[in-house]
Scaffold this motif. Structure first.
Motif: not given
Length: 188
Positions: A121-135, A149-150, A155-160
């Motif tokens: 299992s992976y963080l719920h937020s990470t699944t949003h991040l990686l699907s965004t990146y992969c697309a 990710v929001y 709260y909205p979070r910024l990642y690099y």
């Protein structure tokens, strides 16, 4: 290698990937006129989705389950052949900025095909991040990217995302509180 990704809670879905190719993806709401945002009602749905494409639970080499509520661990209550089943999953999001957003949470007890199976299992937020990146075109070109990710539980979070190092850096929440918002946009 055959992977099966599961989203058991709202917007329930089953996706199967072989090596780097998506073979199929089914959302619960698209079957039998189910209500929008439906969760997977019973793990038999997963077996039915696999069977529709000529696979069994035994054919899948690795299962992955989306993270859910909680800051240290999460849990999902689902059903297996009509009986309640609780699965421990990754939390919803990181508890601290220094936490590894790509950290895998191993689990066991996923009942499919008459036997208990291990999963990651992976963080719920990470699944949003990686699907965004992969697309994105960044993934296609193998480039680094900033990702936002929001979702309803944070709260909205910024990642690099550093592609070459395979590292996801959590740069923190934006608009975390009203005072912070006004420092960014004093005209409000």
């Amino acid at each position: 290698m055959l992977f099966c990704g599961l989203k058991l809670t709202h917007d329930g879905s089953v996706a199967v990937i072989q090596d780097d190719t998506l073979l199929f993806s089914y959302e619960v709401e698209k079957f039998n006129n189910n209500k929008r945002y439906s969760e997977i009602p019973d793990l038999t749905f997963v077996e039915e989705a696999l069977a529709l494409n000529g696979y069994t639970a035994e054919d899948v080499e690795h299962y992955t389950i989306d993270g859910w509520a909680g800051l240290k661990t999460g849990e999902v209550i689902t059903r297996c052949q009509g009986e309640d089943l609780t699965l421990m999953v990754a939390p919803y999001r990181e508890a601290t900025l220094s936490a590894n957003s790509l950290f895998p949470y191993p689990g066991k007890g996923l009942k499919l095909g008459g036997k208990e199976r291990a999963y990651t299992s992976y963080l719920h937020s990470t699944t949003h991040l990686l699907s965004t990146y992969c697309a994105s075109p960044f993934a296609l070109r193998g480039e680094d990217a900033y990702l936002l990710v929001y979702d309803g539980g944070m709260y909205p979070r910024l990642y690099y995302f550093n592609y070459k190092q395979g590292m996801m850096e959590n740069l923190g929440p934006i608009y975390a509180d009203r005072e912070y918002l006004f420092t960014l946009c004093p005209a409000l």
